[in-house]
Design a protein around this motif. Structure first.
Motif, short mmCIF file in Angstrom:
data_model
loop_
_atom_site.label_atom_id
_atom_site.label_comp_id
_atom_site.label_asym_id
_atom_site.label_seq_id
_atom_site.Cartn_x
_atom_site.Cartn_y
_atom_site.Cartn_z
N PHE A 355 7.98 73.37 38.37
CA PHE A 355 9.17 73.44 37.50
C PHE A 355 9.80 72.06 37.32
O PHE A 355 9.48 71.10 38.04
N HIS A 356 10.65 71.95 36.32
CA HIS A 356 11.32 70.68 36.00
C HIS A 356 12.82 70.89 36.04
O HIS A 356 13.31 71.99 35.81
N LEU A 357 13.53 69.81 36.33
CA LEU A 357 15.00 69.87 36.28
C LEU A 357 15.48 68.77 35.35
O LEU A 357 15.26 67.58 35.61
N PHE A 358 16.12 69.18 34.27
CA PHE A 358 16.60 68.21 33.29
C PHE A 358 18.10 68.02 33.46
O PHE A 358 18.86 69.00 33.48
N ASP A 359 18.50 66.78 33.58
CA ASP A 359 19.90 66.44 33.80
C ASP A 359 20.68 66.60 32.50
O ASP A 359 20.33 66.00 31.48
N MET A 360 21.74 67.41 32.53
CA MET A 360 22.47 67.65 31.28
C MET A 360 23.46 66.54 30.96
O MET A 360 24.05 66.51 29.88
N THR A 361 23.67 65.61 31.91
CA THR A 361 24.65 64.56 31.65
C THR A 361 23.98 63.23 31.31
O THR A 361 24.65 62.24 31.12
#
Ligand SMILES: Nc1ncnc2c1ncn2[C@@H]1O[C@H](COP(=O)(O)OP(=O)(O)OP(=O)(O)O)[C@@H](O)[C@H]1O
Ligand SMILES: [Mg+2]
Length: 371
Positions: A355-361
């Motif tokens: 899985f991936h985690l994309f930074d929303m900031t």
């Protein structure tokens, strides 16, 4: 080698902030096959036209080897180009179409025809030399256009959606052929496409563009497995990646992602820096990186089947919250073996290293990409 350095293109009358190409940097090695891929209007054709010399950049430099070519005329750039519409000359035979660029260069007719014949053999259209374009199939016309682009032995081949007029079956054949010819001749090739499957299938490297900017430039598998940001992650892949809102937090020694529907532990090997804790993220999971568990563990996610789509080589399962509290819809791709029913409740797991985690900031930067 080709280098594009800080290329900006504003079409006349365009307002600042709506640039066609916006600070593009790209290096293409000799003999490399590179695709420019991105949604409509992202600046692909504009970039190609600047490489061909048909458009001048507003600023920035284009180099072929070490030579600055910004002011070199198209005819002096030693480029072969195939446009989306093949633009064959309808009144000329295939032979004369292929020989045309050579005749323009004042090559003697006999020599030009010999060269046209040799090129047509590579593309297996030498039996069609006496025909007119209207007497050819789409695929054959496409090959004539390729032959015309190759006949003058270009150093660089530029292809703008060369296969968009072909049916899906012929596309597969033609794209294999383009790749084979390119390998054989070793000609540096840049292809523009909005077909991701095509770009990933035939290129050494793909540059993903959005809004006139390069989002990522890498070999196909790296783009797919390690998207550098949310745009690349969500743009590539069919069916598309699931994107689920979450927050990352620390609990004791462990890091977790908390979403409306479930909580997921981040493996030790993929730990995030402390500064990211408490931040909002988008959890990105490709449909084939979700799996159905037969023996549900505590970590398994309970989901209900909303819809099953049969894809031929698998089943695409659309899953929702059985409690109906979240309107989240999650896609899972599985094989044909499993007998599944709509409205059935399943236990689902997520492959921990996929899985991936994309930074929303931070412009959707992938927080896990370097691990
Ligand atoms: N001649 C022009 N004058 C003004 N604006 C233009 C011109 N040509 C293109 N544009 C604009 O520049 C941007 C990039 O266009 P471009 O043709 O490079 O896109 P593209 O990526 O090739 O898209 P497509 O996949 O639809 O072919 C778009 O916003 C487009 O509207
Ligand atoms: Mg275009």
């Amino acid at each position: 080698m080709i280098s594009l350095v800080n290329i900006v293109k504003d079409y006349d009358g365009k307002q600042m902030g709506s640039r066609a190409v916006d600070g593009l940097n790209l290096e293409i090695a000799k003999g490399e096959f590179v695709a420019l891929l991105g949604p409509s209007g992202c600046g692909k054709t504009t970039t190609l036209m600047m490489l061909a010399g048909l458009l001048k950049p507003t600023s920035g430099e284009i180099y072929f080897k070490d030579k600055l070519v910004n002011h070199v005329e198209p005819k002096d750039r030693n480029i072969g180009m195939v446009f989306q519409s093949y633009a064959l000359y309808p009144h000329l035979t295939v032979r004369d179409n292929i020989a045309f660029p050579l005749r323009e260069r004042k090559m003697a007719k006999k020599d030009a025809y010999e060269r046209a014949h040799a090129t047509s053999k590579i593309l297996q259209i030498d039996h069609l030399l006496d025909r007119k374009p209207s007497q050819l199939s789409g695929g054959q016309q496409q090959r004539v256009a390729m032959a015309r682009a190759l006949s003058k032995d270009p150093e660089i081949l530029l292809l703008d959606e060369p296969m968009s007029n072909l049916d899906s079956r012929l596309k597969l054949d033609v794209r294999d052929e383009i790749r084979k010819i390119q390998r054989k001749l070793g000609v540096t090739t840049i292809i523009v496409t909005h077909d991701q499957e095509e770009a990933l299938a035939i290129s050494d490297r793909v540059a993903i563009l959005n809004g006139g900017k390069i989002q990522q430039y890498a070999p196909p598998s790296e783009l797919f497995n390690h998207p550098s940001n949310l745009f690349v992650g969500s743009f590539l892949g069919n069916p598309p990646m699931n994107l689920i809102d979450g927050v990352v937090e620390t609990r004791g020694e462990q890091q977790w992602i908390k979403t409306m529907l479930f909580e997921l532990e981040i493996p030790q090997s993929r730990r995030l820096e402390e500064q990211h804790m408490g931040k909002e993220v988008k959890l990105g999971v490709r449909p084939h990186d979700l799996f159905i568990t037969e023996q549900p563990t505590e970590a398994a996610i309970k989901l209900q089947i909303d819809l099953i789509e049969h894809l031929g080589n698998g089943q695409l399962i659309k899953l929702t919250d059985p409690a109906g509290q979240s309107d989240m819809m999650i896609r899972l791709l599985t094989d044909n073996e499993k007998q599944l029913k709509e409205h059935e409740t399943l236990s689902v797991g997520i492959r921990p290293h996929k899985f991936h985690l994309f930074d929303m900031t931070d412009e959707g930067r992938n927080l896990l990409q370097f691990q």
